[in-house]
Design a protein around this motif. Structure first.
Motif, PDB file in Angstrom:
ATOM      1  N   TYR A  92      21.593  80.388  -5.440  1.00  0.00           N
ATOM      2  CA  TYR A  92      21.551  81.385  -6.155  1.00  0.00           C
ATOM      3  C   TYR A  92      22.088  82.081  -7.291  1.00  0.00           C
ATOM      4  N   VAL A 107      13.622  78.421  -5.021  1.00  0.00           N
ATOM      5  CA  VAL A 107      15.409  78.796  -5.297  1.00  0.00           C
ATOM      6  C   VAL A 107      15.900  77.921  -6.002  1.00  0.00           C
ATOM      7  N   THR A 111      15.159  84.812  -2.551  1.00  0.00           N
ATOM      8  CA  THR A 111      16.646  83.682  -2.110  1.00  0.00           C
ATOM      9  C   THR A 111      17.661  85.086  -1.533  1.00  0.00           C
ATOM     10  N   PHE A 129      22.134  77.895  -0.060  1.00  0.00           N
ATOM     11  CA  PHE A 129      20.980  78.570  -0.727  1.00  0.00           C
ATOM     12  C   PHE A 129      22.630  79.693  -1.683  1.00  0.00           C
TER      13      PHE A 129
END
Length: 300
Positions: free
Chosen positions: A32, A276, A75, A28
């Motif tokens: 991001y 995301v 996020t 993640f």
């Protein structure tokens, strides 16, 4: 009312396995950072390159801004929860619903606006400069943000109509008002009606604009006699068509299928895609498939 204001929302993550949590945190984080760099880079590129000062790139710059903002709503909280789970306050949940509702619908209408722009460029190329005047472009973008604001306010009003007490466990990684209805202590009929009206008024209407525009575009492309001419015409809308397919495909899967009181695992991963992953993919798709963007990036 006092009980509702003091309630805490526990957002369920993806796993209790510490090793898998670390792997998800890294994944993640990479996505991001790519979202931040990609969308900020695209905005700067469009602003600084005079060759990209056209309606299509004006819309694309606003799409990159919206992607950046609505990804930021979700996020960072996901990353924080993967490190240490901390319940979200009532005010935090309301804020997430408001901001996410604004930018999600704004993106829907920006994609519809870009579809109309591609329709005008392919079906009416000689009148394009007149039809897509700077004034109309500003009005279309402003209307997209205004529509998003109306949706966000409506979602927030629906949230205020619900009452909670104690700790509320939400089987998702962000506050989704449709999942909060069965978890509330009050009648959620009004809130459910607001959500249904929003989906059809904003989501379906913008999707219809995209659909009708591409029916006209495909019809115009098929009428071109030369294969080279058809290829060039299709290449001008291929990137947008790819983004639309990803965004609306996931959105339809989430919001237009029967919902259970608890989100299933496939719902959760589908939500990851459009909250995301998609904001990261948009600048990559336009950068890799668009010759003008690649040339501007090379010059920069």
């Amino acid at each position: 009312t006092n009980c509702t204001q003091m309630v805490k929302f526990s957002l369920m993550g993806f796993t209790d396995n510490l090793e898998l949590q670390l792997a998800l945190f890294m994944a993640f984080m990479v996505v991001y950072l790519a979202t931040l760099l990609g969308n900020l880079g695209l905005i700067i590129l469009i602003r600084t390159n005079p060759r990209l000062h056209s309606p299509m790139y004006y819309f694309l710059g606003n799409l990159a801004l919206v992607d950046l903002l609505y990804s930021t709503v979700v996020t960072p909280k996901v990353l924080a929860d993967l490190v240490t789970e901390k319940p979200l306050s009532y005010a935090g949940c309301v804020t997430q619903i408001l901001v996410f509702g604004i930018f999600l619908v704004t993106e829907c209408f920006l994609l519809a606006t870009m579809a109309y722009d591609r329709y005008t460029a392919i079906c009416h190329p000689l009148r394009y400069a007149v039809l897509m005047s700077p004034r109309l472009c500003v009005q279309l973008v402003s209307g997209s943000y205004l529509t998003g604001l109306v949706n966000g306010v409506g979602q927030t009003i629906g949230m205020f109509n619900l009452s909670f007490c104690g700790s509320v466990v939400v089987n998702l990684f962000f506050c989704d008002i449709s999942l909060l209805i069965p978890l509330s202590l009050s009648d959620g009929t009004v809130t459910a009606l607001i959500i249904t009206v929003s989906v059809f008024l904003f989501g379906v209407s913008s999707g219809l604009v995209v659909l009708v525009s591409y029916i006209a575009i495909i019809s115009a492309i098929l009428s071109i006699r030369s294969a080279e001419g058809r290829r060039k015409a299709f290449s001008t809308c291929a990137s947008h068509l790819t983004i639309v397919s990803i965004f609306y495909g996931n959105g339809l899967f989430i919001y237009l299928k029967p919902r259970l009181s608890k989100s299933r695992e496939e719902d959760k991963w589908a939500a990851v895609l459009y909250t995301v992953v998609t904001p990261m993919l948009n600048p990559l798709i336009y950068s890799l498939r668009n010759r003008e963007v690649k040339e501007a990036l090379r010059r920069l």
